[in-house]
Design a protein around this motif. Structure first.
Motif, short mmCIF file in Angstrom:
data_model
loop_
_atom_site.label_atom_id
_atom_site.label_comp_id
_atom_site.label_asym_id
_atom_site.label_seq_id
_atom_site.Cartn_x
_atom_site.Cartn_y
_atom_site.Cartn_z
N LYS A 46 79.50 79.61 -28.51
CA LYS A 46 80.26 79.08 -29.85
C LYS A 46 81.44 78.83 -29.25
O LYS A 46 82.36 78.48 -30.02
CB LYS A 46 80.12 80.02 -30.87
CG LYS A 46 78.71 80.26 -31.23
CD LYS A 46 78.45 80.37 -32.80
CE LYS A 46 77.10 80.03 -33.22
NZ LYS A 46 76.66 80.75 -34.29
N ILE A 47 82.06 79.37 -28.01
CA ILE A 47 83.44 79.24 -27.68
C ILE A 47 83.79 77.73 -27.54
O ILE A 47 84.92 77.46 -28.13
CB ILE A 47 83.74 80.11 -26.60
CG1 ILE A 47 83.87 81.53 -27.00
CG2 ILE A 47 85.29 79.60 -26.00
CD1 ILE A 47 83.95 82.71 -25.71
N PRO A 48 83.17 76.95 -26.83
CA PRO A 48 83.45 75.66 -26.63
C PRO A 48 83.77 74.80 -28.00
O PRO A 48 84.84 74.25 -28.14
CB PRO A 48 82.32 74.99 -25.95
CG PRO A 48 81.63 76.14 -25.04
CD PRO A 48 81.71 77.23 -26.28
N ALA A 49 82.87 75.01 -29.05
CA ALA A 49 82.94 74.19 -30.26
C ALA A 49 84.28 74.71 -31.05
O ALA A 49 84.80 74.12 -31.69
CB ALA A 49 81.70 74.22 -30.87
N PHE A 50 84.60 76.16 -30.76
CA PHE A 50 85.77 76.69 -31.35
C PHE A 50 87.02 75.96 -30.93
O PHE A 50 87.87 75.56 -31.69
CB PHE A 50 85.70 78.21 -31.03
CG PHE A 50 87.08 78.76 -31.98
CD1 PHE A 50 86.87 79.29 -33.31
CD2 PHE A 50 87.90 79.08 -31.25
CE1 PHE A 50 87.80 80.06 -33.96
CE2 PHE A 50 89.21 79.63 -31.62
CZ PHE A 50 89.09 80.04 -33.10
N ILE A 51 87.10 75.89 -29.73
CA ILE A 51 88.17 75.31 -29.01
C ILE A 51 88.63 74.13 -29.45
O ILE A 51 89.35 73.35 -29.84
CB ILE A 51 88.22 75.68 -27.46
CG1 ILE A 51 87.94 76.93 -27.14
CG2 ILE A 51 89.52 74.82 -26.80
CD1 ILE A 51 89.54 78.00 -27.70
N LYS A 52 87.37 73.12 -29.36
CA LYS A 52 87.16 71.75 -29.62
C LYS A 52 87.78 71.69 -31.12
O LYS A 52 88.43 70.55 -31.44
CB LYS A 52 85.86 71.40 -29.64
CG LYS A 52 85.96 69.71 -29.20
CD LYS A 52 84.52 69.22 -28.88
CE LYS A 52 84.50 67.81 -29.16
NZ LYS A 52 83.07 67.38 -29.22
N SER A 53 87.33 72.47 -31.94
CA SER A 53 87.71 72.29 -33.42
C SER A 53 89.32 72.26 -33.60
O SER A 53 89.80 72.08 -34.61
CB SER A 53 87.01 73.32 -34.30
OG SER A 53 87.47 74.78 -34.12
#
Lengths: 393, 256
Positions: free
Chosen positions: B246-253
């Motif tokens: 879930k880390i990539p989506a969190f940073i992208k958000s």
């Protein structure tokens, strides 16, 4: 003063102000102003008046005849238990509330362990009409329930500290967090000679009334203002520092500080900080504290909530290190027995904290003419449940 | 010049730093999280080492510290975990924690060991400026470690100037006087505070932290400073069992 704090806030290697930047403005404001304020004649007059007419000072120096007979010396009790609110804690609370008023603060926070400091703080806030929030460990709230009710009756809001071990150190953490979030209007009345500089020095000065009175009273009663021994119990160490303060420079006076050994110093359930601790940083000052090799604070244990603290004030750490005072310890059992003895020999039910100091009399070797002063830091009403359970009355 | 100083030389806006606690949620999650954050586009990282009495932290980071300690995290364990860090992670890394564990480890040893594993800077909220300058700065300087100071809305101009003088990578600007995990204060008072500091023309870049939890307040913070730090909001994400994915989506958000 030879054993006092230096300009940087240190006692030898101990003390300082290890605080995050969020607390710096508050602590710096205090540092800059505390001496000017407390040495101001108008402040002194107000403090002295409240001490006399509200707290009921001077507290008696009572020659405990049956104790003297039993222990073979002249034993004097300095009766802080007779103060309004039942302990020495009121001395500091009065001092700090007057200071807070002069700093223009209109919200007071405090931490409490046994509840004595919480009650004293709630009392002075009621007296001055200032909002009062007390942080108290959830576990301490259960074991000192009467004091929780007292604080509420006095109008204070009591907030349980539910983090960590839910006792005094966690209540202190919560109070510090509150102060961080309220940097402008709030004064934090720390209850012991702990915390960042200037607290250890400021609290010691407010408590030093104990030893200044004792000197005068001893002179009247014995013809000499100096005793051979001065004894007190130590958690953070405020009654002991007040009791020692004006005797520190009189090197012939032997100072004895009694810590709580809990179930025994080596039992893993103890609060004997100087025996079990190492140098480090706790609650804003460099001192001696109980900790793991990795520097995590170890939760102490004592039957007495007021001594159940993993550190000691930095001035105590210094007096310990340079051997100006002797630090010893007493177990739960020894303290409770001493509480019973004092009740039945002198008609005084002492707080369990105080009973630790009384218990150490058993281990002292006195000469017949020795004058010994012991600080009766608080009364035992709050501890009746514990005494009753232990003795099965 | 350490990686941190190099980063600020090459990039001056919208820098995103992520804080997480070493040893949380699992003892061995530290390096995997760092790798995932780098891949996802974080510009630099703050790895917290846990302490039993974290007075500057709110419930989220208190909780992660408690679990990390239960998992057995110590400075010795952390340095062991980080020993091959630089094989897989190249963005700047800061260690963040309280002073007592460092004092017990030995400040000089701590600085040497941190430099050895490739750490670039240290944030110790309860290490006072005087003690840093008088006793410890030599160890930081010898090991090319940046010490990061905090500034709050109540910090005076004189003190900010002194902090600017002692700093050599960036200054950590608190969005308000608060513990971690609060919400960003966007009242007019806070704008004045940022503007006041900007007008001081300090030599060090500024990064805003405390209360930054999403894109809106990240962007807001980046209007006034060179970037911002997300801590508690990220630590909350780590509660999810599938946290690494879930880390990539969190940073992208936050950074899109």
């Amino acid at each position: 003063m030879k054993y006092g704090v230096n300009d940087l806030g240190y006692y030898g290697d101990f003390g300082g102000a290890y605080i995050p930047e969020m607390l710096y403005p508050n602590v710096e404001e205090l540092r800059q102003q505390y001496l000017t304020i407390i040495e101001d004649p108008a402040f002194k007059a107000e403090f002295d008046d409240l001490m006399k007419n509200y707290v009921g000072r001077p507290s008696p120096l009572y020659h405990a005849k049956r104790y003297s007979e039993k222990y073979g010396a002249n034993i004097f009790f300095k009766r802080e238990d007779l103060n309004h609110t039942g302990s020495h804690k009121i001395n500091n609370a009065i001092g700090q509330i007057l200071l807070a008023k002069r700093l223009g603060k209109h919200r007071i926070i405090a931490e409490t362990g046994a509840g004595q400091h919480g009650v004293a703080t709630a009392t002075v806030c009621a007296l001055m009409g200032i909002e009062c929030i007390i942080y108290m460990g959830e576990i301490d709230m259960q074991r000192q329930a009467p004091n929780v009710s007292r604080m509420k009756m006095l109008g204070a809001k009591v907030i349980p500290a539910t983090s960590g071990s839910k006792t005094l150190k966690d209540a202190t953490n919560e109070a510090l967090r509150d102060w961080i979030a309220n940097p402008v209007d709030t004064h934090y009345i720390i209850g012991s000679v702990v915390g960042p500089y200037p607290y250890p020095d400021m609290v010691a000065r407010f408590q030093s009334i104990i030893s200044s009175e004792t000197k005068k009273q001893l002179l009247e009663k014995t013809g000499n203002e100096l005793p051979q021994y001065v004894m007190a119990c130590v958690g953070g160490g405020s009654n002991a520092m007040g009791m020692f303060y004006h005797f520190l420079d009189d090197e012939d006076v032997k100072l004895v500080a009694v810590e709580a050994a809990g179930k025994g110093v080596d039992s893993g359930h103890s609060a004997a900080t100087t025996f079990l601790g190492r140098e480090g940083v706790l609650h804003g000052s460099r001192t001696i504290l109980m900790q793991t090799d990795d520097g995590q604070v170890i939760e102490p244990y004592s039957i007495s909530a007021g001594l159940d603290y993993p550190g000691i004030g930095p001035q105590h750490a210094y007096l310990y290190k340079i051997n100006r005072a002797k630090y010893v310890s007493i177990t739960d059992d020894e303290a409770l027995q001493a509480g019973l003895l004092c009740s039945q020999l002198e008609g005084i039910i002492p707080a369990i904290e105080t009973a630790h100091a009384l218990a150490y009399l058993e281990k002292m070797q006195f000469k017949k003419d020795d004058n010994v002063v012991i600080c009766i830091s608080g009364r035992g009403d709050k501890d009746l449940d514990t005494y009753i359970k232990y003795f099965g009355f | 010049m350490n990686r941190l100083q190099n980063l600020f030389k090459n990039k001056t806006n919208s820098l995103l730093s992520i804080y997480f606690t070493a040893g949380y949620p699992e003892l061995d999650s530290t390096v995997a999280i760092a790798e995932a954050l780098e891949k996802s586009g974080a510009d630099f990282l703050e790895i917290g080492f846990p302490y039993s009495d974290p007075v500057a932290d709110g419930p989220t980071i208190q909780h992660s510290s408690e679990i990390a300690l239960e998992n057995g995290m110590t400075l010795h364990v952390l340095f062991e975990q980080l020993k091959d860090l630089r094989k897989t992670v190249s963005i700047p890394i800061l260690l963040m924690g309280y002073v007592n564990p460092i004092v017990q480890y030995g400040v000089e040893n701590f600085c040497k060991k941190a430099a050895e594993v490739g750490v670039d800077g240290v944030i110790v909220p309860d290490l006072p400026m005087y003690e840093y300058e008088a006793l410890y700065s030599k160890y930081f300087i010898d090991n090319d470690l940046s010490n990061i100071f905090l500034v709050t809305p109540q910090t005076t101009e004189d003190r900010i100037r002194k902090i600017d003088e002692l700093s050599n990578s960036f200054i950590y600007l608190l969005s308000s006087s608060s513990i971690t995990g609060g919400s960003l204060d966007v009242s007019s008072g806070i704008e004045d505070y940022y503007k006041r500091i900007k007008a001081m023309q300090l030599k060090n870049p500024m990064i805003i932290g405390f209360g930054i939890s999403n894109k809106t307040n990240f962007d807001k913070a980046c209007e006034y400073a060179n970037g911002a730090i997300v801590g508690s909001a990220f630590v909350k994400l780590l509660k999810d069992e599938d946290y690494l994915n879930k880390i990539p989506a969190f940073i992208k958000s936050i950074k899109s």
